[in-house]
Design a protein around this motif. Sequence first.
Motif, short mmCIF file in Angstrom:
data_model
loop_
_atom_site.label_atom_id
_atom_site.label_comp_id
_atom_site.label_asym_id
_atom_site.label_seq_id
_atom_site.Cartn_x
_atom_site.Cartn_y
_atom_site.Cartn_z
N SER A 22 -5.61 -5.07 1.39
CA SER A 22 -4.71 -5.48 2.47
C SER A 22 -3.30 -5.68 1.93
N GLY A 23 -2.37 -5.76 2.86
CA GLY A 23 -0.99 -6.05 2.49
C GLY A 23 -0.21 -4.88 1.91
N LEU A 24 -0.74 -3.68 2.02
CA LEU A 24 -0.03 -2.52 1.50
C LEU A 24 1.03 -2.06 2.50
N PRO A 25 2.21 -1.69 2.02
CA PRO A 25 3.20 -1.14 2.94
C PRO A 25 2.77 0.25 3.39
N MET A 26 2.69 0.46 4.70
CA MET A 26 2.26 1.75 5.25
C MET A 26 3.08 2.09 6.48
N VAL A 27 3.24 3.38 6.68
CA VAL A 27 3.89 3.88 7.89
C VAL A 27 2.96 4.91 8.51
N VAL A 28 2.64 4.73 9.79
CA VAL A 28 1.82 5.68 10.54
C VAL A 28 2.62 6.11 11.76
N SER A 29 2.74 7.40 11.94
CA SER A 29 3.49 7.96 13.08
C SER A 29 4.91 7.41 13.14
N GLY A 30 5.53 7.24 11.99
CA GLY A 30 6.91 6.79 11.93
C GLY A 30 7.14 5.32 12.16
N SER A 31 6.06 4.54 12.24
CA SER A 31 6.18 3.10 12.51
C SER A 31 5.52 2.29 11.39
N ALA A 32 6.17 1.20 11.01
CA ALA A 32 5.61 0.29 10.01
C ALA A 32 4.85 -0.87 10.66
N GLU A 33 4.59 -0.78 11.95
CA GLU A 33 3.76 -1.79 12.62
C GLU A 33 2.39 -1.83 11.95
N PRO A 34 1.62 -2.92 12.12
CA PRO A 34 0.31 -2.99 11.49
C PRO A 34 -0.53 -1.74 11.76
N CYS A 35 -1.18 -1.27 10.70
CA CYS A 35 -1.97 -0.05 10.79
C CYS A 35 -3.05 -0.08 9.72
N ALA A 36 -3.91 0.91 9.73
CA ALA A 36 -4.98 0.99 8.74
C ALA A 36 -5.26 2.44 8.43
N GLN A 37 -5.68 2.68 7.20
CA GLN A 37 -6.10 4.00 6.78
C GLN A 37 -7.45 3.84 6.09
#
Length: 96
Positions: A22-37
């Motif tokens: 947890s707590g990794l900086p991620m961007v999904v679909s151009g957004s840094a809102e909470p997400c998961a991979q």
Amino acid sequence: MRLRGRGLAQGPDGRVNVTVRSGLPMVVSGSAEPCAQLHVSSIGVVGTAEQNQRHSARFFDFLTAQLGLGPERIVIRFYPLEPWQIGKNRTVMTFL
């Protein structure tokens, strides 16, 4: 997280591994809102589009419920593996 009782993990317990970071900086679909991979790798379980479509539906249901994320904020990657690609108990899965 317990996957087996939810129909997500199929196969012997010793052959199903899950890592959560947890707590990794991620961007999904151009957004840094909470997400998961989610990365799923397995021998003989994630090899076809049909298999992965069924797995994907179950994982999305589980992750959206547990994490409170919309499905558009989750990315799942499937990696089919061969037994010789996994080392365990001083050998490879081919011989276990």
